[in-house]
Design a protein around this motif. Sequence first.
Motif, PDB file in Angstrom:
ATOM      1  N   UNK A 214     101.590  73.074  44.921  1.00  0.00           N
ATOM      2  CA  UNK A 214     100.255  73.626  44.736  1.00  0.00           C
ATOM      3  C   UNK A 214      99.503  73.087  43.541  1.00  0.00           C
ATOM      4  N   UNK A 215      99.963  71.962  42.970  1.00  0.00           N
ATOM      5  CA  UNK A 215      99.270  71.376  41.831  1.00  0.00           C
ATOM      6  C   UNK A 215      99.326  72.224  40.578  1.00  0.00           C
ATOM      7  N   UNK A 216     100.324  73.095  40.470  1.00  0.00           N
ATOM      8  CA  UNK A 216     100.427  73.998  39.321  1.00  0.00           C
ATOM      9  C   UNK A 216     100.963  73.249  38.107  1.00  0.00           C
ATOM     10  N   UNK A 217     100.428  73.475  36.900  1.00  0.00           N
ATOM     11  CA  UNK A 217      99.320  74.363  36.550  1.00  0.00           C
ATOM     12  C   UNK A 217      97.960  73.656  36.484  1.00  0.00           C
ATOM     13  N   UNK A 218      97.891  72.430  36.979  1.00  0.00           N
ATOM     14  CA  UNK A 218      96.684  71.624  36.823  1.00  0.00           C
ATOM     15  C   UNK A 218      95.503  72.194  37.610  1.00  0.00           C
ATOM     16  N   UNK A 219      95.752  72.628  38.842  1.00  0.00           N
ATOM     17  CA  UNK A 219      94.666  73.135  39.666  1.00  0.00           C
ATOM     18  C   UNK A 219      94.290  74.567  39.287  1.00  0.00           C
TER      19      UNK A 219
ATOM     20  N   UNK B  25      96.491  81.184  55.806  1.00  0.00           N
ATOM     21  CA  UNK B  25      97.039  80.010  56.473  1.00  0.00           C
ATOM     22  C   UNK B  25      96.913  78.805  55.555  1.00  0.00           C
ATOM     23  N   UNK B  26      97.894  77.895  55.657  1.00  0.00           N
ATOM     24  CA  UNK B  26      97.843  76.615  54.968  1.00  0.00           C
ATOM     25  C   UNK B  26      97.663  75.534  56.019  1.00  0.00           C
ATOM     26  N   UNK B  27      96.645  74.711  55.850  1.00  0.00           N
ATOM     27  CA  UNK B  27      96.339  73.700  56.848  1.00  0.00           C
ATOM     28  C   UNK B  27      97.335  72.548  56.768  1.00  0.00           C
ATOM     29  N   UNK B  28      98.086  72.353  57.856  1.00  0.00           N
ATOM     30  CA  UNK B  28      98.989  71.204  57.964  1.00  0.00           C
ATOM     31  C   UNK B  28      98.787  70.533  59.319  1.00  0.00           C
TER      32      UNK B  28
ATOM     33  N   UNK C 279      95.486  68.202  49.006  1.00  0.00           N
ATOM     34  CA  UNK C 279      95.851  68.636  50.354  1.00  0.00           C
ATOM     35  C   UNK C 279      96.754  69.862  50.291  1.00  0.00           C
ATOM     36  N   UNK C 280      97.690  69.873  49.336  1.00  0.00           N
ATOM     37  CA  UNK C 280      98.593  71.019  49.209  1.00  0.00           C
ATOM     38  C   UNK C 280      97.847  72.264  48.762  1.00  0.00           C
TER      39      UNK C 280
END
Length: 511
Positions: free
Chosen positions: A212-217, A42-45, A246-247
């Motif tokens: 999803x903050x790719x590729x930083x995260x 699940x992704x929290x929204x 958050x993402x």
Amino acid sequence: MRFFNDSRAGGTVLVLAGETTRTIDAAIERLAASNGQSESNRLSISSRFAPDAPYFTGAGSVRFSELGVMTQEFSGRRLQLRFPIGLPADFYGSANGQARILLDAAYAPSVRPGSVLSVYVNGSLASSYMLTDRHGGLMERKVIKVPLTHFRAGINRVWIEVMLDVDSDQICGPGATLAHDKRFVVFDSSEFVMDDFARIGTSPNLAAFFGGGFPYFNAVQPVAVVMRQDAPTVAAAATVMARLSFAQQHIAPVDTAPPPASLASRPVLFVGEINQIAPEVLRQVGVVDASKIRWRTDRDADKGVRGPAPVFWSSDPAPPPEPMSMLEQGVRVRSGSGNDAIFDRWRDQVAAGGNVSAELLHFQKWVTGTFGVSLGLPSGGDVDPFNPPHNTSVLVAQGFAPNSDAVWTLIAGHTAESLDAAIDEFTLPEYWAKSYGQAVAFDAATGRMDIRMPSSVRFIVTQPLGPSNLRLIAANWLSLNIVTYALVLVLCCIAFAFVTSLLLRRSGRRA
């Protein structure tokens, strides 16, 4: 929460306030507790929508009841059912993947043929199904195929829209809208089914960055953020990092003073005023030099922006905006340098000749006009840098470091203050989730986005390249590169014919 310049601290200070010290400590602990959270289903929204989005990392299914879509009987003309779908940052299946909706529903005999059930993904029509039975219909596990063309990494907004037409709607007599006869019912036993899709990172890819903050995260090192240490710039950068966290659902450490020697070999996020960004950074992310963009402040553009309204102003006269449909919702996509009309005119002029190049152009134009498929024949030149349109508030562009595959991302505005004012609007879900491509220019006054697609992408391995994943990657890549796909088929046919000829000769028969 606010940022202040504190001379005693020697820089910018983040000030947090609350009713008591205990509430502040509890909030910090809850925020830090999500750090390093592993992938879940699940992704929290829940802060904006409910329920949370189901998170697909491959094939799977989810019932409508789990999506918050309960059994509904409907007596009106237009019904909408909305739900979110989450996909990973390395999602790579938009060209050949598909999802399915197994629909349990029914419609009354009063519903006329020609009524339609449509599926929209992120504001774009993805699939439609005509209701053709003249005496009503009962749909049990009715398969509605939904291509993944409009799905992107992160949260995707999906909705089913049913347009029902009955005879009473044509007459529209007094009190007709008060009728309570049920026309349509959808059951919560319906399912959304996701087929397996390829997983490999691609860059430039702002959809993966925003989703999803790719590729930083995904990097081992802290996120390198290059910016001036003033309050508006730090505030804008903090807003972006908070939205990315958050993402991704976890906090990433940030390095606000990375060594200059390390920037060429690691992902870097550049934030700030466009005139303070080094020309080589603009060049690497495919944006024209700041000196070629004339900036101005338009008070009429302040509407809808909290604070000073920044704009880009091109040195060339800008063409009038193209008419946009409601489904496009203010998004305009550029695949090239903005000179499409001139290119088409020259292509027609060259195609008037009788050489081989002219025949190829004729063939390309015929295929594009007949099937809506771009062959992507090489143009023989580099793509011009992205020149943001007028009235742009936030510019986001992505590229690579010099002589490296490290991804660089630029987030810039006219001034630090105007960037801080406009970034709050840009990070709203209705704009953030619609951003993709290589560059995005956002106008906070109108909500319009000008999107530049990448001319080429590089792959970043994120998952094991097993046979199944490689097959899916190859299928999606070949679907995006139809010319290469056709050439591979021709070569396979030639090889098959050659091998067949050799076998026939060895058997003593003439080929």
